[in-house]
Design a protein around this motif. Structure first.
Motif, short mmCIF file in Angstrom:
data_model
loop_
_atom_site.label_atom_id
_atom_site.label_comp_id
_atom_site.label_asym_id
_atom_site.label_seq_id
_atom_site.Cartn_x
_atom_site.Cartn_y
_atom_site.Cartn_z
N MET A 113 88.01 27.04 38.64
CA MET A 113 87.33 28.31 38.88
C MET A 113 87.01 28.42 40.37
SD MET A 113 84.14 29.87 39.50
CE MET A 113 82.94 28.62 39.07
N ARG A 114 87.34 29.56 40.96
CA ARG A 114 87.02 29.82 42.36
C ARG A 114 86.06 30.99 42.45
NH1 ARG A 114 90.90 27.14 45.55
NH2 ARG A 114 92.74 26.47 44.34
N SER A 115 85.13 30.91 43.39
CA SER A 115 84.18 32.00 43.58
C SER A 115 83.80 32.08 45.05
CB SER A 115 82.93 31.78 42.72
OG SER A 115 82.23 30.63 43.16
N SER A 116 83.36 33.25 45.44
CA SER A 116 82.89 33.45 46.82
C SER A 116 81.68 34.38 46.80
CB SER A 116 84.00 34.03 47.69
OG SER A 116 84.35 35.34 47.24
N PHE A 117 80.79 34.17 47.75
CA PHE A 117 79.58 34.97 47.89
C PHE A 117 79.40 35.34 49.36
CE2 PHE A 117 78.90 32.32 44.20
CZ PHE A 117 78.28 33.15 43.28
N MET A 118 78.77 36.49 49.58
CA MET A 118 78.37 36.87 50.93
C MET A 118 77.03 36.24 51.25
SD MET A 118 80.91 38.62 51.93
CE MET A 118 80.26 39.25 53.48
N LEU A 119 76.85 35.86 52.50
CA LEU A 119 75.59 35.30 52.98
C LEU A 119 74.94 36.27 53.95
CD1 LEU A 119 76.64 31.60 53.68
CD2 LEU A 119 75.13 32.39 51.85
N PRO A 120 73.61 36.26 54.05
CA PRO A 120 72.95 37.13 55.03
C PRO A 120 73.32 36.71 56.45
CG PRO A 120 71.38 35.60 54.08
CD PRO A 120 72.64 35.47 53.29
#
Length: 426
Positions: free
Chosen positions: A359-366
């Motif tokens: 499983m691959r995932s990505s998130f934005m950071l502030p």
């Protein structure tokens, strides 16, 4: 063991309800309990038994009440604590929960239960199903209630005259795996906590005999040498039996012989402290791009036999608390971001043995982030594997003996599930 007095207190130490069984202790002594408890907690030396001026206070806390016994005699503390926990269990059967409000709303029934469960400070009838036959919540009626035979019978946990059209026994062997492993795959702590549960649908007063592949039994009988590898026994620790089991027979023959209660109950629980290979191994690689995004690559691998299948698998991967805009790509199952857990929950409905999924995932950071380095909590895994036991425990036989000679069907099921199952991240 004998209890002089029994109290239920609120969190402030006020008496909600009490019962004097022997009359050899001044009931006002309970006023000393809460100051003693607070003093011991402040010292960091609190224990389930407090002694003051020759009086022993044995207590447990449940929800928002304390159950406290007092005695001047040298009582068996383990038996007193067992009786208190049994009282809690019975009250929860009656009132669904045991809280101060439930005690105040049902004090008449609680006094009746106190009188039936303890006689002159000695435990008597403690099975809720038997008690519910003659202590009901249907109000007061002017009629003579005849207690069931089980109250005066040697078998206090089962009533006579039970009849079913179809006689069956359902047996579940359920094992929970507690594990902590580091990111390199080394198991730091592991144990198996198991229980054998029954659902009994049998007429009359049957006797059941249960045989397990117990290591001690094989050593006594020499069966392991005759059966070779197929006779491998399991060494059980911390065995705890239901009161229906004949302990003397188990000690001498290692046979679990008992007259079962009607319906559902736990026959025994056990524990094994042994090195367990992770059933589901998870590797989580984290790539952090400063002030922009963070990416996760999570690999889950099942390390049990190919013919077995894990159901309802959940891999819970912790993420920073300030992420946003989640994106996922899974090789199997579904993944979602759960903000209240600060985690990704990857759900796989069916996970066969010997398989590997990514499983691959990505998130934005502030764009502005604190300089504090967040700790990395471990990955938690939930699963359930039917028809499988990690310890290798097996039911060798289950015999049902009843004087009428009816035929009964025994059903056996094995289940392995997660307990406190944690894998540290890199």
């Amino acid at each position: 063991m004998s209890i002089s007095g029994l109290f239920i207190l609120d969190l402030k130490g006020n008496v909600v309800i009490s019962r004097n069984y022997r009359g050899d202790v001044d009931m006002s002594c309970i006023e000393k309990f809460m100051p003693l408890l607070v003093e011991k907690e402040d010292e960091g030396s609190a224990s389930p038994v407090l002694v003051h001026q020759g009086i022993s206070y044995t207590y447990i806390k449940y929800m928002n009440v304390y159950l406290v016994t007092v005695s001047k005699k040298n009582t068996n503390v383990i038996l007193v604590l067992s009786a208190l926990y049994k009282i809690v269990e019975v009250f929860c059967e009656y009132f669904k929960t045991l809280e101060e409000e439930a005690v105040r709303d049902n004090f008449v029934i609680i006094y009746e239960l106190f009188d039936e469960m303890l006689d002159f400070g000695y435990p008597q009838t403690t099975e809720s199903k038997i008690l519910q036959e003659f202590i009901t919540q249907q109000g007061n009626r002017l009629e003579t209630v005849r207690p069931p035979m089980a109250v005066t019978n040697a078998v206090s946990w089962r009533s006579e005259g039970i009849k079913y059209r179809k006689n069956e026994v359902f047996l579940d062997v359920i094992e929970s795996v507690n594990m902590l492993a580091n990111a390199q795959g080394t198991v730091l702590r592991s144990e198996i906590v198991g229980s054998i549960r029954f659902r009994v649908v049998l007429s009359g007063m049957p006797e059941l005999r249960l045989g397990l592949n117990d290591k001690v039994f094989f050593q006594q009988s020499g069966a392991s040498s005759r059966r070779g590898n197929g006779g491998k026994g399991v060494e059980l620790e911390d065995i705890k039996f239901h009161q229906c089991v004949r302990l003397s027979r188990f000690d001498s023959e290692r046979t679990i012989s008992f007259i079962p209660p009607d319906g559902e109950f736990e026959l025994m629980s056990y524990r094994l402290t042994t090195q367990v290979k992770p059933l589901i191994w998870v590797e989580a690689a984290v790539e952090r791009h400063a002030h922009s995004r963070v990416e996760y690559m999570v690999k889950a691998k099942s390390q049990f036999k190919r013919q077995s299948v894990a159901n309802h698998v959940e891999v819970i991967i912790p993420v920073p608390s300030d992420v946003s805009a989640p994106k996922f790509k899974t090789g199997a199952g579904t993944a979602k971001y759960v903000p209240e857990l600060n985690a990704i929950v990857w759900s796989i409905r069916s996970f066969p043995g010997g398989r590997e999924y990514i499983m691959r995932s990505s998130f934005m950071l502030p764009s502005i982030c604190s300089e504090e380095v967040e700790g990395r909590p471990p990955v938690n895994v939930k699963f359930e594997i039917p028809y499988y036991t990690t310890s290798g425990l097996q039911v060798r036989y289950l015999k049902i003996i009843e004087k009428s000679g009816y035929q009964a069907l025994p059903w056996v099921r094995y289940v392995t599930q997660n307990g406190d199952y944690q894998l540290r991240m890199t």
